[in-house]
Each structure stands twice: as structure tokens, then as C-alpha cells.
Design a protein around this motif. Structure first.
Motif, mmCIF file in Angstrom:
data_model
loop_
_atom_site.group_PDB
_atom_site.id
_atom_site.type_symbol
_atom_site.label_atom_id
_atom_site.label_comp_id
_atom_site.label_asym_id
_atom_site.label_seq_id
_atom_site.Cartn_x
_atom_site.Cartn_y
_atom_site.Cartn_z
ATOM 1 N N ILE A 157 -22.495 -14.346 8.211
ATOM 2 C CA ILE A 157 -22.013 -12.970 8.115
ATOM 3 C C ILE A 157 -22.851 -12.049 8.998
ATOM 4 C CG2 ILE A 157 -21.711 -11.014 6.549
ATOM 5 C CD1 ILE A 157 -21.171 -13.109 4.317
ATOM 6 N N ASP A 158 -24.178 -12.216 8.942
ATOM 7 C CA ASP A 158 -25.069 -11.360 9.730
ATOM 8 C C ASP A 158 -24.858 -11.548 11.231
ATOM 9 O OD1 ASP A 158 -26.135 -10.394 7.396
ATOM 10 O OD2 ASP A 158 -27.910 -11.699 7.438
ATOM 11 N N ARG B 88 -24.815 -16.244 4.363
ATOM 12 C CA ARG B 88 -25.056 -14.851 4.749
ATOM 13 C C ARG B 88 -25.483 -14.751 6.210
ATOM 14 N NH1 ARG B 88 -27.421 -12.193 0.152
ATOM 15 N NH2 ARG B 88 -25.239 -11.848 -0.358
ATOM 16 N N THR C 66 -20.767 -12.360 0.348
ATOM 17 C CA THR C 66 -20.498 -11.255 1.264
ATOM 18 C C THR C 66 -21.840 -10.684 1.703
ATOM 19 O OG1 THR C 66 -20.410 -9.538 -0.445
ATOM 20 C CG2 THR C 66 -18.366 -10.749 0.011
ATOM 21 N N SER C 67 -21.822 -9.591 2.440
ATOM 22 C CA SER C 67 -23.081 -9.011 2.930
ATOM 23 C C SER C 67 -23.945 -8.460 1.811
ATOM 24 C CB SER C 67 -22.784 -7.910 3.952
ATOM 25 O OG SER C 67 -21.995 -6.889 3.359
ATOM 26 N N ASP C 68 -23.340 -8.148 0.663
ATOM 27 C CA ASP C 68 -24.127 -7.525 -0.403
ATOM 28 C C ASP C 68 -24.024 -8.194 -1.759
ATOM 29 O OD1 ASP C 68 -21.556 -6.853 -0.995
ATOM 30 O OD2 ASP C 68 -21.809 -4.686 -0.750
ATOM 31 N N GLN D 212 -16.624 -11.953 7.734
ATOM 32 C CA GLN D 212 -16.972 -10.944 6.743
ATOM 33 C C GLN D 212 -17.265 -11.553 5.376
ATOM 34 O OE1 GLN D 212 -14.278 -7.488 6.688
ATOM 35 N NE2 GLN D 212 -13.453 -8.192 8.650
#
Length: 321
Positions: free
Chosen positions: A216-217, A213, A237-239, A222
Motif C-alpha cells: 500500500i505504501d 502495508r 488498509t493504510s490505517d 489501496q
């Protein structure tokens, strides 16, 4: 002028002629009497292209190749019904050599560094990739960088893909990975490669997900799919963070299983499947690849058979609050 669309273009900057054989016992000093050899076109992107073609995708392979080994690689890619965009280089393509030890079931892999590409040869590869990527939905850049390539080469690939509107799936390691800063749609590191990115052990699943993550951050990618070998894969993923369990079979060879994972994920995404379904397809293809020797392709029938057996993912609870 109309451009014929393709699902996938692959880039292999350091292809190889993969040679696989077997011997009763592998030990130093002695001559090792080997069995008959099999020859496959190798290198991450070439493997992905061959496997994606088996799964029915339209695909083009971009790679540099030189000398008799490069000619043989090109011939083998053609036999796999994959259109090629070969960049002819001055030095011969490398070989990789795998020996399966029959008495123990162990596998010994010898990987050569590959030829040094000139700046002009590198630019020619990027020009061929741009032409292919303009007609592709996805670009898969996979494998090591050859001697002479700058460590930010894959960032140039990411910038190129962004310019032409193709989504980039990247599977690499070392400097080729750590010098990427943006523009990747899906990154597929192994746990070892993820550890190298952060110089941390990442022993727990939660730590692995947190590291993914962080990529991604930072805006590098993505989506991250972390391959866990016999433990399956993590989709981050981000969530959300999901763990996919592996299917257990009697493996003939683990060579190319990660490439099969990437190929099937990309094929799934090219069919507008969800990330979850595409990763399940990837697990099935990686499992099917374990049943084949060397880097030879798995069968579509085996992938479909295992696809029906792959379970739904499990949420990684530690990061779902």
C-alpha cells in the motif's frame, strides 16, 4: 449512445477446461480407474464471473479461447448465464485435471501451462476489456498469465482501468504480480504469493500485515486482502488491519475457494457495502464453495447461510498503535 452499466467485468488471460474426477487410489505406473468426470469452465476470472452471477451481480467475462476446449469453455460460461466477450485465438485452450482420492480424501491437481498468445491476440484481449470496463464499476483480473504475455501485462490492465474509471481487483501470482507498480484498488494475494513478492517467510501475522502495508505504501494498491486458507483472511488498509476467522466445514474440494472469496467481496463492494461487510461475505462464499466438487459454483442459499455465521473481525493489535 447510452451504455448499459454492469457491476463487474472479469479478465481471464489463461482460462481452462476444468475436469474433475475421483479414484480409489492414485499411484504411479498403474492405470488409475476413475469415476465419472465433471466439466467446468475454469480460470480465475471466469470462476469469479460465474460465482458473482450466482450471487445476483451483473457481470461480463473477457477471455481468450481457442480450439474445441475453448468452445466448450464458452458453452459452459453461457450455461452459467454469464455474457462473454471471447477473443478467438489460434491455439487450443488448456485443460486442468483434478483427481480426488477416495481412500484418503487427498486431492491431486494437474495444471497445464496453456497456449502461447500472439501479440495481436493479447492486444485484442485488452481492446475487449476496455470496452467491457467502460461500462463496469469493477474489473476483476484473476489468474496466471499465459505463455508469451509480458510480465507487466497486468500493469497495462491497471492503467486501462484507471483511464476508464473502473476499480481494479487483482488476484494473481508470480511475475504477473511482482511487475505491478500502481493502479490497483484491491489486491488479493495468498500468504504464499505475498511471500513470493518479498522473498521472506512472513511467518507471523504481524509480518504478513507489515508486508501488505508495504504494498500500500508503495502505491501499488489501496487495499490488501490476504487469504489464509483455513485460517481466514486479513484485511489491510493504510490505517487498519483486521483478521477474519474462517468457518470450519467438512470440505469436498478446496478448488475455487479463493475465487469465491474474490467474487463475493467484489459483489459486496458493488452494492456499496463496507470493506468489512464485503470481506465477511467473501468468507461466507469461500466456505460455501468448499461444499462443491471441482470448480462448480456454490449456491446463493449456502452463502447467505454462512454469511450469518461469520463473526466480526479482530484488530491486529501489533500494528494498531
Amino acid at each position: 449512445m447510452d451504455v448499459t452499466r454492469i457491476a463487474i467485468a472479469t479478465l481471464t488471460m489463461n482460462p481452462a477446461l476444468d475436469i474433475t474426477t475421483s479414484a480409489d487410489i492414485v499411484r504411479h505406473t498403474d492405470k488409475i480407474r476413475c469415476g465419472a468426470a465433471t466439466y467446468d469452465a475454469g480460470g480465475g476470472g471466469i470462476n469469479v464471473a460465474r460465482f458473482a452471477r450466482v450471487l445476483g451481480a451483473s457481470v461480463t467475462a473477457v477471455y481468450p479461447a481457442g480450439g474445441p476446449t475453448g468452445a466448450m469453455v464458452t458453452s459452459l460460461v453461457g450455461e452459467a448465464d454469464v455474457p462473454v466477450r471471447r477473443v478467438v485465438i489460434g491455439k487450443p485452450t488448456r485443460e486442468s485435471f483434478t483427481v480426488n482420492e477416495r481412500s484418503t480424501g487427498k486431492q491431486y491437481r494437474f495444471v497445464l501451462p496453456g497456449p502461447r498468445l500472439t501479440a495481436a491476440e493479447q492486444e485484442a484481449c485488452l481492446a475487449e476489456l476496455r470496452s467491457a470496463a467502460e461500462a463496469a464499476d469493477f474489473v476483476v483480473a484473476s489468474g496466471s498469465l499465459p505463455p508469451g504475455a509480458p510480465p507487466d501485462f497486468y500493469q497495462r490492465v491497471a492503467d486501462l482501468c484507471r483511464e476508464v474509471g473502473a476499480r481494479l481487483i487483482l488476484d494473481t501470482s508470480g511475475g504477473g504480480l511482482t511487475h505491478v507498480t500502481s493502479g490497483v484498488f484491491l489486491l488479493k494475494p495468498s500468504v504464499r504469493e505475498l511471500r513470493e513478492c518479498f522473498d521472506r517467510l512472513l511467518e507471523t501475522e504481524s509480518e504478513q500485515v507489515a508486508a501488505a502495508r508495504e504494498l500500500i505504501d508503495r502505491g501499488i494498491t489501496q487495499v490488501v486482502v490476504v487469504s489464509l486458507g483455513g485460517d481466514g483472511a486479513l484485511l489491510v488498509t493504510s490505517d487498519e488491519a483486521q483478521r477474519f476467522s474462517a468457518l470450519h466445514v467438512h470440505a469436498i474440494s478446496g478448488v475455487g475457494a479463493g475465487d469465491a472469496l474474490v467474487a463475493a467481496i467484489t459483489v459486496g463492494l458493488s452494492r456499496d457495502w463496507s470493506l468489512h461487510k464485503s470481506v465477511r461475505f467473501g468468507i461466507a462464499a469461500a466456505t460455501a464453495k468448499l461444499l462443491t466438487p471441482g470448480t462448480s459454483a456454490c449456491t446463493h442459499a449456502d452463502v447467505d447461510r454462512f454469511f450469518d455465521q461469520v463473526g466480526e473481525p479482530v484488530a491486529v493489535d501489533a500494528l494498531m498503535n
